[in-house]
Design a protein around this motif. Structure first.
Motif, PDB file in Angstrom:
ATOM      1  N   HIS A   7       0.999  -1.241   0.003  1.00 35.64           N
ATOM      2  CA  HIS A   7       0.154  -0.094  -0.079  1.00 35.64           C
ATOM      3  C   HIS A   7       0.730   1.243  -0.001  1.00 35.64           C
ATOM      4  CE1 HIS A   7      -3.347   2.628   1.009  1.00 35.64           C
ATOM      5  NE2 HIS A   7      -2.390   3.293   1.976  1.00 35.64           N
ATOM      6  N   HIS A   8       1.886   1.288   0.697  1.00 37.64           N
ATOM      7  CA  HIS A   8       2.763   2.186   0.880  1.00 37.64           C
ATOM      8  C   HIS A   8       3.415   2.753  -0.383  1.00 37.64           C
ATOM      9  CE1 HIS A   8       2.100   2.629   4.992  1.00 37.64           C
ATOM     10  NE2 HIS A   8       2.582   1.279   5.355  1.00 37.64           N
ATOM     11  N   ALA A  12       3.418   6.242  -2.960  1.00 34.61           N
ATOM     12  CA  ALA A  12       4.514   6.525  -3.316  1.00 34.61           C
ATOM     13  C   ALA A  12       4.382   6.899  -4.807  1.00 34.61           C
ATOM     14  CB  ALA A  12       5.718   5.731  -3.092  1.00 34.61           C
ATOM     15  N   ALA A  13       4.035   5.690  -5.345  1.00 35.59           N
ATOM     16  CA  ALA A  13       3.757   5.979  -6.943  1.00 35.59           C
ATOM     17  C   ALA A  13       2.599   7.127  -7.301  1.00 35.59           C
ATOM     18  CB  ALA A  13       3.071   4.755  -7.556  1.00 35.59           C
ATOM     19  N   GLU A  14       1.594   7.444  -6.390  1.00 31.51           N
ATOM     20  CA  GLU A  14       0.556   8.358  -6.525  1.00 31.51           C
ATOM     21  C   GLU A  14       1.199   9.742  -6.366  1.00 31.51           C
ATOM     22  OE1 GLU A  14      -2.879  10.277  -7.792  1.00 31.51           O
ATOM     23  OE2 GLU A  14      -2.372   7.978  -8.120  1.00 31.51           O
ATOM     24  N   ALA A  18       1.740  12.759  -9.041  1.00 29.17           N
ATOM     25  CA  ALA A  18       0.900  14.095  -8.686  1.00 29.17           C
ATOM     26  C   ALA A  18       2.219  15.072  -9.093  1.00 29.17           C
ATOM     27  CB  ALA A  18       0.535  14.041  -7.373  1.00 29.17           C
ATOM     28  N   PHE A  19       3.293  14.824  -8.812  1.00 24.41           N
ATOM     29  CA  PHE A  19       4.560  15.617  -8.938  1.00 24.41           C
ATOM     30  C   PHE A  19       4.591  15.773 -10.531  1.00 24.41           C
ATOM     31  CE2 PHE A  19       8.867  16.187 -10.450  1.00 24.41           C
ATOM     32  CZ  PHE A  19       9.069  17.383  -9.678  1.00 24.41           C
ATOM     33  N   ASN A  20       4.570  14.785 -11.212  1.00 29.23           N
ATOM     34  CA  ASN A  20       4.685  14.833 -12.669  1.00 29.23           C
ATOM     35  C   ASN A  20       3.684  15.820 -13.295  1.00 29.23           C
ATOM     36  OD1 ASN A  20       6.829  13.129 -12.615  1.00 29.23           O
ATOM     37  ND2 ASN A  20       5.901  11.374 -13.290  1.00 29.23           N
ATOM     38  N   HIS A  21       2.412  15.669 -12.829  1.00 27.07           N
ATOM     39  CA  HIS A  21       1.130  16.387 -13.124  1.00 27.07           C
ATOM     40  C   HIS A  21       1.505  17.963 -12.701  1.00 27.07           C
ATOM     41  CE1 HIS A  21      -2.648  17.567 -14.275  1.00 27.07           C
ATOM     42  NE2 HIS A  21      -3.072  18.105 -13.206  1.00 27.07           N
ATOM     43  N   LEU A  43      14.045  13.650  -4.549  1.00 30.72           N
ATOM     44  CA  LEU A  43      13.949  12.672  -5.295  1.00 30.72           C
ATOM     45  C   LEU A  43      15.396  11.685  -4.813  1.00 30.72           C
ATOM     46  CD1 LEU A  43      13.165  10.864  -7.858  1.00 30.72           C
ATOM     47  CD2 LEU A  43      14.415  12.314  -9.248  1.00 30.72           C
ATOM     48  N   SER A  44      16.569  12.279  -4.676  1.00 31.12           N
ATOM     49  CA  SER A  44      17.391  11.766  -4.198  1.00 31.12           C
ATOM     50  C   SER A  44      17.274  10.794  -2.877  1.00 31.12           C
ATOM     51  CB  SER A  44      18.588  12.881  -3.837  1.00 31.12           C
ATOM     52  OG  SER A  44      19.986  12.008  -3.567  1.00 31.12           O
ATOM     53  N   SER A  45      16.631  11.499  -1.980  1.00 31.15           N
ATOM     54  CA  SER A  45      16.356  10.646  -0.698  1.00 31.15           C
ATOM     55  C   SER A  45      15.454   9.624  -1.004  1.00 31.15           C
ATOM     56  CB  SER A  45      15.545  11.806   0.054  1.00 31.15           C
ATOM     57  OG  SER A  45      15.237  10.873   1.380  1.00 31.15           O
ATOM     58  N   LEU A  46      14.516   9.736  -1.822  1.00 28.45           N
ATOM     59  CA  LEU A  46      13.578   8.456  -2.364  1.00 28.45           C
ATOM     60  C   LEU A  46      14.401   7.519  -3.152  1.00 28.45           C
ATOM     61  CD1 LEU A  46      10.626   7.747  -2.687  1.00 28.45           C
ATOM     62  CD2 LEU A  46      10.815   8.805  -5.013  1.00 28.45           C
TER      63      LEU A  46
END
Length: 128
Positions: A7-8, A12-14, A18-21, A43-46
């Protein structure tokens, strides 16, 4: 009862979607190098966590396999499919490490960047 770990990743994908949008065009709070620096830092942290995520995402398969309980559709060979999974996972780990390193370099590159505000009315001193 705790949430299913997958689920997490879905959340994260969602968030990435949202960022891309929302980042497609320049807008207030999304127009200067500092905005990119913060985004690339996040993004680097992710991506820095991606290798662990890749490793842990296959735990249910590996646990089931270690107990001799993996079944493959069509009476396939579990040993072959698990070996295929491990090989692909190793490729993913290598790619994740390379991607993480590249994005860290992006973050370092944006670190000293700023904006030349001369001639921009919204940044002129009112004290003139």
């Amino acid at each position: 009862m705790p949430e299913n770990p997958a689920h997490h990743l879905s959340e994260a994908a969602e968030s990435v979607r949202a960022f891309n949008h929302t980042s497609r065009t320049a807008a207030k709070d999304w127009e200067f190098p500092g905005d990119a620096y913060r985004a690339v830092g996040s993004l680097s942290s992710l991506l820095g966590m991606l290798e662990q995520t890749i490793q842990q995402s296959t735990r249910p398969v590996m646990n089931t396999y270690e107990h001799g309980r993996v079944r493959i559709d069509g009476n396939g060979d579990p040993d072959v499919k698990v070996a295929e999974l491990i090989d692909a996972q190793n490729d993913a780990l290598e790619a994740a490490a390379a991607l993480s390193s590249a994005v860290q370099r992006m973050h370092s590159a944006t670190s000293p960047m700023g904006v030349d505000t001369s001639g921009m009315p919204e940044f002129e001193d009112d004290e003139g």
